[in-house]
Design a protein around this motif. Sequence first.
Motif, PDB file in Angstrom:
ATOM      1  N   ARG A  35      96.562   4.922   0.690  1.00 43.79           N
ATOM      2  CA  ARG A  35      95.277   4.211   0.690  1.00 43.79           C
ATOM      3  C   ARG A  35      94.862   3.788   2.096  1.00 43.79           C
ATOM      4  N   GLN A  68     100.477   2.572  -0.677  1.00 47.12           N
ATOM      5  CA  GLN A  68      99.810   1.818   0.391  1.00 47.12           C
ATOM      6  C   GLN A  68      99.531   2.707   1.598  1.00 47.12           C
ATOM      7  N   GLU A 120      95.254   1.334   5.710  1.00 49.11           N
ATOM      8  CA  GLU A 120      95.109  -0.105   5.979  1.00 49.11           C
ATOM      9  C   GLU A 120      93.639  -0.478   6.144  1.00 49.11           C
ATOM     10  N   PRO A 155      92.002  -7.585  -2.369  1.00 55.30           N
ATOM     11  CA  PRO A 155      91.768  -7.224  -3.779  1.00 55.30           C
ATOM     12  C   PRO A 155      91.054  -8.334  -4.529  1.00 55.30           C
ATOM     13  N   ARG A 185      91.689  -2.208   4.169  1.00 55.77           N
ATOM     14  CA  ARG A 185      90.834  -2.301   2.980  1.00 55.77           C
ATOM     15  C   ARG A 185      90.564  -3.762   2.673  1.00 55.77           C
ATOM     16  N   PRO A 186      89.457  -4.067   1.991  1.00 57.27           N
ATOM     17  CA  PRO A 186      89.149  -5.469   1.679  1.00 57.27           C
ATOM     18  C   PRO A 186      90.193  -6.068   0.745  1.00 57.27           C
TER      19      PRO A 186
END
Lengths: 419, 483
Positions: B348, B345, B350, B355, B352-353
């Motif tokens: 990647r 996490q 924060e 899931p 992000r759309p």
Amino acid sequence: MATYPRYLAYLGLTFLGLLGLVVTINYQVDPYLIHQWDSPLLQRLTIAQQKIVPWGKTYAAYRYQPDLVFIGSSRTEIGLPTELPQFADQRVLNLAISGASLKDAINMLRHTSYFHRPRMVVWGLDYGWLFGLQGGNSDFAEELIATSDLYPVKRFLLNLKRAASWTQTVETWKILLGTNTRQCLPILASRGHKSDECLKIIMADEGGTAFAFDKIINQGDPSAVPQDTAGTLAALDQVTQDYCRQGVALRFFLSPVHALAELSYWQDVLPAHEQWKRDLVTIFDQRRQEGCDIRFRDFTGFNRITTEPVPQVTGKDEMRYYWEYSHYSAEAGKEILETLLPASPPPVDTGFGVDLTGATIDQHLQNFRRQRGEYCASHPWETRNLPACQRSAAEDGSGSGSGSGSGSGSGSERVSESP
Amino acid sequence: MVFSSFNFLFLFLPVTLIGFFLLGRRDEHWAASWLLLASLAFYVSWNPAYLPILAISIVGNYLAYQRIQQVAEAHKRLWLILAVTGNLLLLGYFKYANFFIRSVNDLTGAGLHPLDVLLPIGISFFSFTQIAFLVDARHGRAADVGLWRYALFASYFPYIVAGPVLNHKDLLPQFADRRNYAFSAENLTVGLSLFTFGLAKKLLIADNLVPVVDAGLSGDDPQLLAAWIGILAYSFQLYFDFSGYSDMAIGVSRMLGFQIPFNFDSPYKSTNVSEFWTRWHISLSRFLRNYLYIPLGGNRHGQFNRYRNLMLTMLLGGLWHGSNWTFVIWGGLHGLYLCVQHGWQTWRGEGRPAPTRGVRFFSQVLTFLAVLLAWVFFRSPDLGSALEVLRGLVGLNGLAVNPAIGPSELAMVALGAFIAFLMPNTNQIVLYVGNRFPDAQAAFSLIRVQWRPTLGWALAMGTLLVIGLLNLDKTAEFIYAQF
């Protein structure tokens, strides 16, 4: 929507109504016959391998209040018949239960004695793990044993509790619909003795007598030695004291397993096995000296019953004295009872069993060892996989090759012994 | 005496409830004393020899609590350390001494003799519950409480055998509120419904999965299909066994009028391991978070310390379950999962759309598989057995299925999966409104079922209770009672 109190009322009524209905039907039908005596239900055919038998037997003991009881393990349950002509005017009940440890046997005796002191107790003893104060028959719960005059009430509640079970419900439905397995009369129909009729079905399901002997001939079947023998002997000492004081006649015997089982079970523990017999003799001799009507007879070993030729040798499907190597038939049981019930041993050698006392034990054990060697030597084919025989041959130098070669079909020799 | 026994259902529970409400009408102190007496009697019913240990623990902790309250600020910490050490020593002696001896023997061949100790039932639960109380008392977060009420809290029979791990903030204020001692048909009804669901989960699902687990995993060298079916069955057995027990405990407490937070919330619907721990054994997760992870530093001192703290927390959480390396590895695996998840996490980033449904499904499957793999260690008596099952799971022992696993066994596993993955949980059915543990998110459910005090529900629950009752005679031991 109902209010909470109304909901509780609905739920309570549903619960009590449904549970009451199920329990009432199960109790009335009594699929496992746990509370029947003098009842037509005992004539209802059931499965040969009956379940939770200790429930039915403890109930029968309470209702029947027998004068002559047989206790012990499955060997006694299967082997000792109750319906012999000499018992016609006696209240006889076989209270032996499968897998019963010595503790179970003591508990069963105390239970039946709570209601009525028996005149005589015939007690089948087994060496091995059954000679212990642990384990035993898992269905024989302590709660089934009478300890107070409230037993009838307690028993009724226990029977009700037992009726509240899913397995009983399923069996009840099968009975009501007529789809239950109906093989033979229940065990209590023959006063606690597992009938030949049931045994034939069980043996057929298990593969038959020859199949059972295949196992012991090909693989052997060593048995577990008893744990805490001293503690168990002390318990036996105590119970014999208690009953002798009450004037109850005691008849102990060692169950006659087949000679091949005898060789297989205790092949590695013969000295301990012999010591155990000596310890038993010490206890029973002590009781006898105190004036007790007590006898102890060893039917094991290598006698005309235990050395009966096996199906592999005779070519027959069945044996006269054995269902399989560990369980003797009622035919042998009749002989046990005939020789054991009188106050004194038979005046002549019956070729089956020896009364053990301090005076006979040494000779008996010597004979036992000698006969073991002779049996091994004369039955090389049956005993070829039993280490006890190989050791015995090495010890006495007789060699297994000197036997009569029963593997070729010559049968076994009768090996008699003198008391 | 377990909840799923005739003695509890037809004797202990009715007598306790009736006595409690009758006394509660007169004086709540009498009712509380009655409840304490009932709790001690319940504890004694397991083994009277355990009672002195419980009594020593309660009195000792209460005295420590008093000292912490009384002494100057500078000495509070010392008293807390002493008290916590005392609890850990008690727990260590009864639960871990032989584990330590075995480990020393294995490593050095010292041949030390194991101690002849019997693990007191519930020691892990009442020790942790009291440690949390003392820690909060040290920080001024615990309410004032007298000895008797404290003893009731620490020995409260609904939780003492297998949890949930109680927090004083949940229960002590309720014990202090006299309104809770009055009979409430609503509480009795809701509690009874929860209890019934719990009983059914334990007796009708969990216990019927035992033979499948045994057939799949108990033999030597389990083969591919048998191992997979066995471990699947175990994952559902454990869930329905423990969540069923928790439902019964929460239900019994609710009948009395005291609400315990729920302990499970459809854990197998989780889409990551972090979420799993907000849905599985929630009371323990909360304890470990508040009294171990956060005091260790939590995520406040950089990534490395965060991962270290996660690993330490989960390793000790694993060890809490039992004195066996298999539990340590189980905890370690979960610690590793959490580290990987947080690392992923972080990598990647924060913002992000959300899931997609497909990604969520994939995440759920992956999470379940990870949890499943860890259950192998949780169930196995030793590492060798665990490795045998792992070999079986990858097909190194062959591919066959155990003949003892037939259609009815497979149907039981399928039923467990259907309920665990697709059906609403008991919280959603009975407790969803008004629960006292609002952290959990509403779990996915194929259908929406809401219990109501209607005639239909009364008939259904009455019937379910009877069916459960008819299966009491073959009940297996609760798995978590051994911890």
